[in-house]
Design an enzyme around this catalytic site. Structure first.
Site, short mmCIF file in Angstrom:
data_model
loop_
_atom_site.label_atom_id
_atom_site.label_comp_id
_atom_site.label_asym_id
_atom_site.label_seq_id
_atom_site.Cartn_x
_atom_site.Cartn_y
_atom_site.Cartn_z
N ARG A 246 11.63 -5.19 -4.03
CA ARG A 246 12.25 -5.68 -2.78
C ARG A 246 11.57 -6.98 -2.36
NH1 ARG A 246 10.50 -2.27 1.99
NH2 ARG A 246 9.33 -4.16 2.48
N HIS A 250 11.57 -4.93 4.80
CA HIS A 250 12.58 -3.86 4.75
C HIS A 250 13.90 -4.31 5.41
CE1 HIS A 250 14.44 0.07 4.93
NE2 HIS A 250 14.62 -0.09 6.22
N TYR A 259 1.69 -4.53 5.50
CA TYR A 259 1.41 -3.45 4.54
C TYR A 259 1.46 -3.85 3.06
CZ TYR A 259 6.53 -3.35 4.68
OH TYR A 259 7.85 -3.70 4.64
#
Ligand code: TPP
Ligand code: MG
Length: 334
Positions: A246, A250, A259
């Protein structure tokens, strides 16, 4: 990992795939710009997963098969006939949006005429839906396949196990493709899944499991094509794991710097299919600089025109709010 073979791949098809991957990427990039300039409320990206989605779409029969996509599947729905303009109408939440008439968040794809099953927000609910369509196809003796996608984090939900087990028991023509992009929001793969791969879970459901490089559209095309042949020959379901990454956070409401190391993202982008596939096509003399520019110009125009159209389009009328929510009955003449 499944091997890539260019046997039976025409230059024409490979270029069409490239164009669709590029279109998905450019629509997505435009949506981020629109979001950051305050024009659209939300984006959930396909970036990094285009090759898997478009490779799969080309392997299916988009005139008869059913797809139950998940929110990142911009490339897949383009392959099943959703137009750039329609995707932009959804991003702007306008009345003409075919997915929900501007009621749902973007990424909740659904278009009856193209057999794109509408999905809901709880992840993985699309799996039993797709299995149900496959059961109907088997009962009606129709030569069609159903294709369902989800993220690797979602493959821990009960719906995944129930759906795949049922499909295995009843030998149903359903292909499940997990787009393993290594994260479920902020949670990395090794904190989500105990097995090394997703594809090995297939043995519990009595079906083949195939792992494929999700940055390689030709490799994905081949494994999905093979799975489709098995499905329509009555040989049952297949689980495919497309290994991707990815590239974005998100969603437009997330900050991934909290993170994951940006070095990791940079490293993954070296395998960006939009770049590597163009290079491969050039090596094979299927693409040159002039043709590449022509494709970029065509795609840019499509995205510009769609943005302009959707921005100008009207919102749904307030009095239509409850349309499609409650059954509409004839109020009678009195
Ligand atoms: C049942 C359910 N639980 C939690 C959520 C919130 N949620 C939305 S996306 C997501 C992460 C899914 O990760 P993955 O399946 O790997 O898909 P990705 O977003 O990485 O493509 C979560 C937890 C949800 N929508 N539904
Ligand atoms: Mg994921």
């Amino acid at each position: 990992m499944a091997q890539t073979s260019w046997e039976n791949i025409s230059g024409e098809m490979a270029l069409e795939m490239f164009e669709m991957m590029l279109l998905a990427r450019k629509i997505d990039e435009r949506m981020w710009l629109l979001n950051r300039s305050g024009k659209i409320p939300f984006v959930v990206s396909c970036q990094g997963q285009e090759a898997a989605q478009v490779g799969a779409a080309f392997a299916l029969d988009n005139s008869v098969d059913y797809v139950a996509p998940y929110y990142r599947d911009l490339g897949l729905v383009l392959g099943f006939g959703m137009a750039t303009k329609e995707l932009m109408l959804s991003a702007f939440a306008k009345a003409e949006d075919p997915n929900s008439g501007g009621r749902q968040m973007p990424g909740h794809f659904g278009q009856k005429k193209n057999r794109i099953l509408t999905g809901s927000s709880p992840v993985t609910t699309q799996v039993p839906h797709a299995v149900g369509v496959a059961l109907a196809a088997k009962m009606d003796k129709k030569d069609i396949a159903t294709f369902v996608t989800l993220g690797e984090g979602s493959s821990n939900q009960g719906d995944f196990h129930e759906g795949l087990n049922f499909a295995g028991v009843h030998n149903l023509p359903v292909i499940t493709m997990v787009e393993n992009n290594k994260y479920a929001i902020s949670v990395p793969y090794d904190r989500q899944v105990a097995s090394e791969t997703i594809s090995e879970r297939a043995s519990s459901y009595g079906m083949p499991g195939v792992r494929v490089d999700g940055n390689d559209p030709i490799a994905v095309y081949q494994v999905v094509k093979e799975a489709r042949e098995r499905a329509i020959n009555g040989e049952g379901p297949t689980l495919i794991e497309a290994v991707t990454y990815r590239f974005t956070a998100h969603s437009s409401d997330d900050d991934d710097r909290a993170y994951r190391e940006q070095e990791e993202v940079k490293e993954a982008k070296k395998k960006d299919s939009i770049i590597t596939f163009a290079e491969t096509l050039k090596e094979k003399n299927m693409l040159n600089e002039a043709k590449e520019k022509e494709i970029h110009d065509k795609v840019n125009k499509l995205v510009n025109d769609a943005t302009e159209y959707a921005e100008e389009a009207p919102y749904a009328a307030p009095e239509d709010t409850l349309k499609y929510v409650y059954e509409e009955r004839d109020k009678g003449g009195e």
